[in-house]
Design a protein around this motif. Structure first.
Motif, mmCIF file in Angstrom:
data_model
loop_
_atom_site.group_PDB
_atom_site.id
_atom_site.type_symbol
_atom_site.label_atom_id
_atom_site.label_comp_id
_atom_site.label_asym_id
_atom_site.label_seq_id
_atom_site.Cartn_x
_atom_site.Cartn_y
_atom_site.Cartn_z
ATOM 1 N N TRP A 152 0.839 -1.199 0.000
ATOM 2 C CA TRP A 152 0.000 0.000 0.000
ATOM 3 C C TRP A 152 0.876 1.252 0.000
ATOM 4 O O TRP A 152 0.497 2.291 -0.569
ATOM 5 C CB TRP A 152 -0.914 0.022 1.226
ATOM 6 C CG TRP A 152 -0.158 0.271 2.505
ATOM 7 C CD1 TRP A 152 0.343 -0.663 3.347
ATOM 8 C CD2 TRP A 152 0.188 1.542 3.056
ATOM 9 N NE1 TRP A 152 1.000 -0.062 4.393
ATOM 10 C CE2 TRP A 152 0.920 1.284 4.233
ATOM 11 C CE3 TRP A 152 -0.024 2.864 2.682
ATOM 12 C CZ2 TRP A 152 1.426 2.306 5.049
ATOM 13 C CZ3 TRP A 152 0.486 3.884 3.472
ATOM 14 C CH2 TRP A 152 1.187 3.610 4.640
ATOM 15 N N PHE A 153 2.041 1.148 0.641
ATOM 16 C CA PHE A 153 2.913 2.313 0.770
ATOM 17 C C PHE A 153 3.349 2.846 -0.592
ATOM 18 O O PHE A 153 3.473 4.062 -0.784
ATOM 19 C CB PHE A 153 4.136 1.941 1.611
ATOM 20 C CG PHE A 153 5.165 3.032 1.687
ATOM 21 C CD1 PHE A 153 4.993 4.101 2.545
ATOM 22 C CD2 PHE A 153 6.296 3.004 0.890
ATOM 23 C CE1 PHE A 153 5.926 5.122 2.608
ATOM 24 C CE2 PHE A 153 7.244 4.006 0.942
ATOM 25 C CZ PHE A 153 7.055 5.075 1.807
ATOM 26 N N LEU A 154 3.583 1.934 -1.547
ATOM 27 C CA LEU A 154 4.002 2.367 -2.876
ATOM 28 C C LEU A 154 2.950 3.272 -3.508
ATOM 29 O O LEU A 154 3.279 4.295 -4.123
ATOM 30 C CB LEU A 154 4.250 1.159 -3.776
ATOM 31 C CG LEU A 154 5.465 0.285 -3.449
ATOM 32 C CD1 LEU A 154 5.487 -0.931 -4.371
ATOM 33 C CD2 LEU A 154 6.752 1.073 -3.576
ATOM 34 N N ALA A 155 1.681 2.897 -3.369
ATOM 35 C CA ALA A 155 0.613 3.713 -3.945
ATOM 36 C C ALA A 155 0.513 5.058 -3.239
ATOM 37 O O ALA A 155 0.460 6.115 -3.887
ATOM 38 C CB ALA A 155 -0.717 2.964 -3.868
ATOM 39 N N CYS A 198 0.612 3.206 -14.547
ATOM 40 C CA CYS A 198 1.214 1.869 -14.661
ATOM 41 C C CYS A 198 1.970 1.486 -13.399
ATOM 42 O O CYS A 198 1.957 0.313 -12.994
ATOM 43 C CB CYS A 198 2.156 1.809 -15.862
ATOM 44 S SG CYS A 198 1.331 1.823 -17.464
ATOM 45 N N THR A 199 2.642 2.443 -12.786
ATOM 46 C CA THR A 199 3.451 2.124 -11.603
ATOM 47 C C THR A 199 2.608 2.113 -10.328
ATOM 48 O O THR A 199 2.671 1.166 -9.532
ATOM 49 C CB THR A 199 4.602 3.137 -11.462
ATOM 50 O OG1 THR A 199 4.070 4.479 -11.536
ATOM 51 C CG2 THR A 199 5.626 2.947 -12.564
ATOM 52 N N ILE A 200 1.807 3.138 -10.134
ATOM 53 C CA ILE A 200 1.023 3.248 -8.897
ATOM 54 C C ILE A 200 -0.181 2.312 -8.914
ATOM 55 O O ILE A 200 -0.578 1.775 -7.870
ATOM 56 C CB ILE A 200 0.557 4.706 -8.698
ATOM 57 C CG1 ILE A 200 1.778 5.621 -8.507
ATOM 58 C CG2 ILE A 200 -0.385 4.826 -7.511
ATOM 59 C CD1 ILE A 200 1.427 7.106 -8.471
ATOM 60 N N GLY A 201 -0.750 2.069 -10.096
ATOM 61 C CA GLY A 201 -1.981 1.291 -10.205
ATOM 62 C C GLY A 201 -1.949 -0.079 -9.543
ATOM 63 O O GLY A 201 -2.842 -0.398 -8.729
ATOM 64 N N PRO A 202 -0.961 -0.943 -9.853
ATOM 65 C CA PRO A 202 -0.956 -2.267 -9.237
ATOM 66 C C PRO A 202 -0.898 -2.226 -7.708
ATOM 67 O O PRO A 202 -1.585 -3.027 -7.043
ATOM 68 C CB PRO A 202 0.301 -2.918 -9.822
ATOM 69 C CG PRO A 202 0.487 -2.238 -11.147
ATOM 70 C CD PRO A 202 0.058 -0.820 -10.907
ATOM 71 N N ALA A 251 -0.547 -9.777 -8.930
ATOM 72 C CA ALA A 251 0.911 -9.819 -9.034
ATOM 73 C C ALA A 251 1.354 -9.813 -10.493
ATOM 74 O O ALA A 251 2.329 -9.139 -10.860
ATOM 75 C CB ALA A 251 1.454 -11.053 -8.324
ATOM 76 N N LEU A 252 0.633 -10.545 -11.330
ATOM 77 C CA LEU A 252 0.958 -10.563 -12.758
ATOM 78 C C LEU A 252 0.739 -9.181 -13.377
ATOM 79 O O LEU A 252 1.545 -8.738 -14.209
ATOM 80 C CB LEU A 252 0.093 -11.600 -13.467
ATOM 81 C CG LEU A 252 0.349 -11.797 -14.968
ATOM 82 C CD1 LEU A 252 1.778 -12.240 -15.214
ATOM 83 C CD2 LEU A 252 -0.640 -12.800 -15.550
ATOM 84 N N LEU A 253 -0.326 -8.514 -12.949
ATOM 85 C CA LEU A 253 -0.575 -7.157 -13.424
ATOM 86 C C LEU A 253 0.597 -6.243 -13.079
ATOM 87 O O LEU A 253 1.070 -5.460 -13.918
ATOM 88 C CB LEU A 253 -1.868 -6.622 -12.795
ATOM 89 C CG LEU A 253 -2.334 -5.238 -13.244
ATOM 90 C CD1 LEU A 253 -2.868 -5.289 -14.669
ATOM 91 C CD2 LEU A 253 -3.403 -4.707 -12.285
ATOM 92 N N GLY A 254 1.084 -6.353 -11.842
ATOM 93 C CA GLY A 254 2.228 -5.545 -11.436
ATOM 94 C C GLY A 254 3.491 -5.902 -12.185
ATOM 95 O O GLY A 254 4.283 -5.021 -12.547
#
Length: 435
Positions: free
Chosen positions: A154-157, A391-395, A409-412
């Motif tokens: 969650w922190f990445l988003a 693309c980066t924040i979405g997953p 995970a595959l989406l990311g």
């Protein structure tokens, strides 16, 4: 402009950059590193594995302690992490401007630094969860393990969103710092009110902006030296008032007294906590500064802080993997919550940090920053940056909302590398003709 005319401009910019770097506060590095280590330690104490005749049982000894909820008022360090992130962001933005860069350069640089280390993690998670699914792992067990592994993402988003907003929020801070803080606080309160009125937890996702941007703005004040100019007595009073305010607002049944429950989605108490924590850090700033003059502290902060993001991202997957290996080879597990179990937590922390550091060194290629822009070059246009940010924040955002699974995970594993690749592209700067 001639070369002779441009040399003084370049010299002035170089001097500005050196001046900004000279203002670096080593206490910020210490706090950021300490926050990561504390998060790892909390997770080490929250996961208790027991192997018995009925199979493997996972409990949370830390949450069973009578003083656990009270401890979260100190141990919930995410507001402080966003505060020190705001300090670093203000310094980073001003350094970018002093070099002649702009908002696109800043956003691209920060997103790459944040998400490039996540590429191998999403790839490994996709492969691992895919294999586990193909082997017929019970869905309930797999979902529980995936939930634990993916919980830090969650922190990445949240942090990615705040970094995208830095150029705009710094301008607001420079024009009207107190009105900006007040508006963010009102927005956070309004979002929580809508969440309580509708009963929909998803509404709380809107507070990913106001709550964490509020903490980031506190960091801007810190970078301006506002806290350093206040007396210790005033800082203690403000910190105490913040904690005193938390008592009634967490006692009316709307906000939880457990600060970890108020984390995802973030809620108003975390904004209040950010104020108190920032004040308390300034109160002990002088002794922490003296500590950071010692070689031992500098060495520890350098070793752990250099790979802080990779340690944070990988510590739970590695901890679960280490427990699995220990169970497989027959290592005896003490009863979770027993005196022996608590005595082994320090050993577990050291082992986990050691393994995480080894992984981080092995993946150091993914931790490299974007190179500086050459004269006449710029980052991609805003529409491309917007796509890259999605693309980066979405997953990570999807993980926060739907929890980790093979599909997520595959989406990311597909989108994050694509987003990072877009962010690394350069284009001619405005007014520079392509040859």
């Amino acid at each position: 402009m001639s070369t002779k005319q441009s040399l003084p401009v370049q010299a002035n910019r170089a001097q500005d950059v050196r001046g900004i770097i000279a203002k670096r506060d080593l206490v910020v590095d210490l706090i950021r590193t300490a926050c990561v280590v504390l998060v790892v330690f909390v997770h080490v104490t929250m996961v208790g594995v027991a192997a018995g005749p009925d199979g493997i049982a996972v409990t949370s000894p830390l949450q069973e302690l009578p003083w656990y909820v009270t401890a979260t008022w100190i141990g919930q360090v995410m507001p402080l992490f966003f505060v020190v992130g705001g300090f670093a962001s203000a310094i980073g933005w001003r350094s970018t401007v002093a070099r002649g860069g702009g908002a696109r350069d800043y956003v691209a640089t920060r997103l790459v630094r944040l998400f490039r280390p996540a590429i191998p993690l999403f790839t490994v998670l996709a492969i691992g969860l895919g294999i586990a699914t193909a082997l017929g792992t019970p869905p309930e067990l797999l979902a529980e393990v995936a939930f634990g592994i993916g919980s830090p993402l969650w922190f990445l988003a949240a942090y990615g969103i705040t970094q995208c907003c830095v150029p705009f929020m710094v301008r607001l801070h420079e024009r009207a710092p107190w009105r900006t803080l007040g508006a963010l606080l009102l927005l956070a309160t309004a979002v929580d009110a809508m969440r309580f009125a509708t009963g929909a937890a998803e509404v709380g996702l809107l507070n990913l902006g106001p709550v964490w941007l509020f903490a980031q703005q506190i960091g801007f004040l810190w970078a301006d030296g506002w806290f350093a100019r206040r007396s210790r007595i005033l800082l203690v009073v403000v910190a105490a008032a913040g904690y005193a305010l938390l008592v009634p607002i967490t006692s009316i049944g709307l906000w939880a007294p457990d600060m970890l429950q108020d984390l995802n989605p973030p809620m108003l108490p975390l904004a209040v906590l950010a104020i108190s924590q920032a004040c308390l850090v300034q109160v002990v700033h002088a002794p922490l500064t003296r500590l950071m003059r010692t070689r031992a502290a500098q060495g520890a902060v350098f070793v752990l802080g250099r790979d802080g993001m990779t340690i944070y991202l990988w510590h739970l997957p590695l901890f679960i993997a280490l427990n699995g290996v220990a169970l497989f080879v027959g290592v005896p597990f003490p009863d979770p919550g027993s005196a022996t179990w608590w005595a082994t937590r320090a050993v577990a922390l050291v082992v986990l940090l050691g393994v995480a550091l080894a992984v981080a060194r092995g993946l150091r290629w993914f931790d490299r920053p974007l190179p500086r822009l050459l004269p006449g070059a710029d980052r991609p246009a805003w529409p491309v940056l917007a796509v890259a940010a999605l693309c980066t924040i979405g997953p990570a955002f999807v993980v926060m909302q739907l929890h980790l699974s093979f599909g997520v995970a595959l989406l990311g594993a597909l989108l994050v590398p694509a987003g990072v690749w877009l962010l690394t592209k350069t284009v001619p700067a405005r007014g520079v003709a392509r040859i």
